[in-house]
Design an enzyme around this catalytic site. Structure first.
Site, PDB file in Angstrom:
ATOM      1  N   GLU A   1     -25.584 106.330  36.791  1.00  0.00           N
ATOM      2  CA  GLU A   1     -24.444 105.724  37.188  1.00  0.00           C
ATOM      3  C   GLU A   1     -23.612 106.178  38.221  1.00  0.00           C
ATOM      4  OE1 GLU A   1     -23.682 103.582  32.739  1.00  0.00           O
ATOM      5  OE2 GLU A   1     -22.125 104.856  33.669  1.00  0.00           O
TER       6      GLU A   1
ATOM      7  N   CYS B   1     -18.263 108.786  43.128  1.00  0.00           N
ATOM      8  CA  CYS B   1     -18.773 109.720  42.195  1.00  0.00           C
ATOM      9  C   CYS B   1     -20.165 109.479  41.803  1.00  0.00           C
ATOM     10  CB  CYS B   1     -17.827 109.921  40.876  1.00  0.00           C
ATOM     11  SG  CYS B   1     -18.210 111.072  39.592  1.00  0.00           S
TER      12      CYS B   1
ATOM     13  N   CYS C   1     -28.778 115.260  31.109  1.00  0.00           N
ATOM     14  CA  CYS C   1     -28.309 116.665  31.844  1.00  0.00           C
ATOM     15  C   CYS C   1     -28.676 117.628  30.530  1.00  0.00           C
ATOM     16  CB  CYS C   1     -26.575 116.525  31.677  1.00  0.00           C
ATOM     17  SG  CYS C   1     -25.901 118.105  32.418  1.00  0.00           S
TER      18      CYS C   1
ATOM     19  N   CYS D   1     -19.028 116.466  26.258  1.00  0.00           N
ATOM     20  CA  CYS D   1     -19.435 115.314  27.502  1.00  0.00           C
ATOM     21  C   CYS D   1     -20.428 114.385  26.847  1.00  0.00           C
ATOM     22  CB  CYS D   1     -20.109 116.125  28.484  1.00  0.00           C
ATOM     23  SG  CYS D   1     -20.995 115.218  29.935  1.00  0.00           S
TER      24      CYS D   1
ATOM     25  N   GLY E   1     -25.115 114.752  35.286  1.00  0.00           N
ATOM     26  CA  GLY E   1     -26.179 115.710  35.761  1.00  0.00           C
ATOM     27  C   GLY E   1     -25.370 116.957  36.319  1.00  0.00           C
ATOM     28  N   GLU E   2     -26.230 118.167  36.536  1.00  0.00           N
ATOM     29  CA  GLU E   2     -25.591 119.517  37.096  1.00  0.00           C
ATOM     30  C   GLU E   2     -26.332 119.518  38.347  1.00  0.00           C
ATOM     31  OE1 GLU E   2     -23.563 121.808  36.702  1.00  0.00           O
ATOM     32  OE2 GLU E   2     -24.689 122.663  38.317  1.00  0.00           O
TER      33      GLU E   2
ATOM     34  N   SER F   1     -19.617 119.664  42.049  1.00  0.00           N
ATOM     35  CA  SER F   1     -19.038 120.268  41.039  1.00  0.00           C
ATOM     36  C   SER F   1     -20.016 120.867  39.994  1.00  0.00           C
ATOM     37  CB  SER F   1     -18.510 119.028  40.290  1.00  0.00           C
ATOM     38  OG  SER F   1     -18.010 119.497  39.100  1.00  0.00           O
TER      39      SER F   1
ATOM     40  N   SER G   1     -16.188 123.383  36.740  1.00  0.00           N
ATOM     41  CA  SER G   1     -15.557 122.961  35.602  1.00  0.00           C
ATOM     42  C   SER G   1     -15.090 124.255  34.729  1.00  0.00           C
ATOM     43  CB  SER G   1     -16.483 122.188  34.853  1.00  0.00           C
ATOM     44  OG  SER G   1     -16.597 121.165  35.749  1.00  0.00           O
ATOM     45  N   LEU G   2     -14.058 124.363  34.347  1.00  0.00           N
ATOM     46  CA  LEU G   2     -13.585 125.729  33.753  1.00  0.00           C
ATOM     47  C   LEU G   2     -13.486 125.376  32.200  1.00  0.00           C
ATOM     48  CD1 LEU G   2     -13.465 128.538  35.074  1.00  0.00           C
ATOM     49  CD2 LEU G   2     -11.048 127.931  35.361  1.00  0.00           C
TER      50      LEU G   2
ATOM     51  N   ASN H   1     -11.471 112.589  27.887  1.00  0.00           N
ATOM     52  CA  ASN H   1     -11.737 110.947  27.622  1.00  0.00           C
ATOM     53  C   ASN H   1     -12.777 110.979  26.263  1.00  0.00           C
ATOM     54  OD1 ASN H   1     -10.619 109.562  29.887  1.00  0.00           O
ATOM     55  ND2 ASN H   1     -12.069 110.913  31.074  1.00  0.00           N
TER      56      ASN H   1
ATOM     57  N   CYS I   1     -14.407 110.432  33.439  1.00  0.00           N
ATOM     58  CA  CYS I   1     -15.355 111.507  33.607  1.00  0.00           C
ATOM     59  C   CYS I   1     -16.183 111.831  32.177  1.00  0.00           C
ATOM     60  CB  CYS I   1     -14.334 112.748  33.809  1.00  0.00           C
ATOM     61  SG  CYS I   1     -13.431 112.624  34.994  1.00  0.00           S
TER      62      CYS I   1
HETATM   63  N1  SAH Z   1     -22.252 119.128  35.902  1.00  0.00           N
HETATM   64  C1  SAH Z   1     -21.098 119.169  36.637  1.00  0.00           C
HETATM   65  C2  SAH Z   1     -20.989 117.897  37.016  1.00  0.00           C
HETATM   66  C3  SAH Z   1     -20.590 116.822  36.113  1.00  0.00           C
HETATM   67  S1  SAH Z   1     -19.377 116.614  35.062  1.00  0.00           S
HETATM   68  C4  SAH Z   1     -19.963 120.039  36.084  1.00  0.00           C
HETATM   69  O1  SAH Z   1     -19.926 120.322  35.041  1.00  0.00           O
HETATM   70  O2  SAH Z   1     -19.134 120.117  36.978  1.00  0.00           O
HETATM   71  C5  SAH Z   1     -18.107 116.394  36.037  1.00  0.00           C
HETATM   72  C6  SAH Z   1     -16.686 116.706  35.128  1.00  0.00           C
HETATM   73  O3  SAH Z   1     -16.538 116.214  34.154  1.00  0.00           O
HETATM   74  C7  SAH Z   1     -16.595 118.303  34.789  1.00  0.00           C
HETATM   75  O4  SAH Z   1     -15.456 118.652  35.118  1.00  0.00           O
HETATM   76  C8  SAH Z   1     -16.375 118.190  33.219  1.00  0.00           C
HETATM   77  O5  SAH Z   1     -15.888 119.007  32.557  1.00  0.00           O
HETATM   78  C9  SAH Z   1     -16.034 116.530  33.064  1.00  0.00           C
HETATM   79  N2  SAH Z   1     -16.064 115.785  31.786  1.00  0.00           N
HETATM   80  C10 SAH Z   1     -17.206 115.956  31.005  1.00  0.00           C
HETATM   81  N3  SAH Z   1     -16.902 115.309  29.756  1.00  0.00           N
HETATM   82  C11 SAH Z   1     -15.694 114.850  29.901  1.00  0.00           C
HETATM   83  C12 SAH Z   1     -14.911 114.138  28.865  1.00  0.00           C
HETATM   84  N4  SAH Z   1     -15.436 113.670  27.919  1.00  0.00           N
HETATM   85  N5  SAH Z   1     -13.692 113.833  29.403  1.00  0.00           N
HETATM   86  C13 SAH Z   1     -13.113 114.332  30.674  1.00  0.00           C
HETATM   87  N6  SAH Z   1     -13.957 115.091  31.497  1.00  0.00           N
HETATM   88  C14 SAH Z   1     -14.947 115.381  31.187  1.00  0.00           C
END
Ligand code: SAH
Length: 355
Positions: A92, A107, A114, A121, A163-164, A195, A218-219, A294, A337
């Site tokens: 997507e 995006c 992943c 996630c 994905g990463e 990201s 993503s911290l 979310n 997200c």
């Molecule tokens: N793998 C990469 C890019 C994809 S995830 C990464 O980790 O950055 C993109 C963003 O979505 C990340 O910052 C992750 O923390 C956030 N994310 C994942 N699941 C989420 C959720 N349920 N609610 C809000 N943000 C989420």
């Protein structure tokens, strides 16, 4: 085997064109049609010789992605695009209007599924399918752009879909080069953001590339114990190493690293967590995106109440940090997200209509 044309860089396309007995400048014309005009057929490439168009119709795969569903949010015009890959997997992309500014951010996904296993996630729950080809990364942007009423307003590309991205390193870099090539899609390198969940060796490698893109990390927690619980990758690359890599990352002029912090009720949203975060990113040119979690089916976490989100942000702002609460976009279409995919597994592949 058909030629996977959107996976070729300019030089590779020139070589192919010459092998077929045409002048190399034809490659530039083709790129113009494919990447700037976003055409969906070779017959639209009216300034090419008929003989070349015929060869391409027979030997070249123009589009590896089939758009199977386009959902538009009623809340905010966010659009979600569901694509089917040739092997039956789904990915997507999301088109996000930056309302106040009048332009759009796309995006995109870098992998089908992943393997990072972050606990909050939704993509992680689907497991890992495979890396996307360069063409499958490029075609997301091409097809989304084609669908826009004002394509020139597409300004930003963020690798924050499924994905990463750093685990699909070579295809990622190749796609980025095509995105920013003036003869390609001609995006500014300052408007492309990768990201990552924090793969330290690849962050270093990305910093050594001659393409300077933005980095988002993503911290999601500011201490190792919590972060390891939420993001298994932290056991491999703990915060000390991650922050050292961030400090060394060469930023374009005036740019900052984005730290994403998903706020989860009762897990990482206390005032102490906020203070630890302030300490952690001290000395790094950074901005922080606070993303209230979310909720998704099967994920046992929930977002904090609004007053806690604001209190968390206040701690950061009072320490002179830039901290923006990312409004959730397109929640009604599962476009927010971490919510992408999963709804349409292979078994449920009954969706045919577009719109
Ligand atoms: N793998 C990469 C890019 C994809 S995830 C990464 O980790 O950055 C993109 C963003 O979505 C990340 O910052 C992750 O923390 C956030 N994310 C994942 N699941 C989420 C959720 N349920 N609610 C809000 N943000 C989420």
């Amino acid at each position: 085997m058909m030629l996977d044309i959107k996976s070729l860089d300019r030089k590779e396309l020139e070589d192919w064109i010459q092998k077929k007995g045409f002048e190399p400048y034809r490659a530039r014309q083709i790129w113009h049609w494919i990447l700037k005009k976003t055409v969906a057929s070779f017959d639209q490439m009216t300034d090419l010789p008929k003989s070349l168009r015929k060869i391409m119709n027979e030997e070249v795969d123009l589009s590896p992605l089939e758009l199977v569903k386009l959902l538009e949010s009623k809340e905010d015009e966010t659009r979600k695009y569901l694509f089917r890959l040739r092997d039956g997997n789904f990915i997507e992309s999301v088109l996000i209007p930056e309302l106040e500014k009048g332009y759009f951010t796309i995006c995109i996904s870098s992998q089908a599924g992943c393997m990072m296993g972050c606990k909050f996630c939704f993509t992680a729950r689907q497991g890992f399918k495979r890396n996307l080809k360069t063409s499958e990364i490029i075609d997301q942007v091409v097809q989304v752009k084609r669908s826009m009423s004002e394509p020139s307003k597409l300004r930003n590309i963020v690798f924050m879909g499924m994905g990463e991205p750093l685990l699909n390193y070579d295809n990622l870099i190749k796609a980025i080069r095509i995105f920013i090539d003036p003869y390609g899609m001609n995006f500014s390198h300052r408007r492309v953001t990768v990201s990552t969940c924090g793969l330290v060796p690849y962050i270093r490698r990305l910093g050594e590339e001659d393409v300077r893109v933005n980095l988002a990390v993503s911290l999601n927690a500011a201490d190792d114990e919590k972060r390891s619980l939420l993001m298994p990758i932290n056991r491999r690359y703990p915060l000390k190493e991650l922050m050292a890599a961030c400090k060394r990352f060469p930023l374009a002029n005036g740019r900052r690293i984005t730290f994403e912090y998903v706020l989860i009720d009762g897990i990482n949203d206390s005032i102490e967590d906020a203070k630890r975060l302030v300490e952690l990113i001290r000395g790094i040119r950074a901005k922080i995106n606070l993303i209230p979690l979310n909720p998704s089916p099967g994920i046992e976490f929930s977002p904090p109440p609004w007053n806690k989100i604001l209190a968390f942000q206040k701690v950061l702002i009072e320490s002179n940090l830039t901290a923006i609460i990312r409004k959730s976009r397109g929640r009604d279409i599962m476009a927010a997200c971490g919510q992408l995919s999963g709804r349409y597994g292979k078994d449920k592949a009954k969706i045919k209509e577009i719109g």
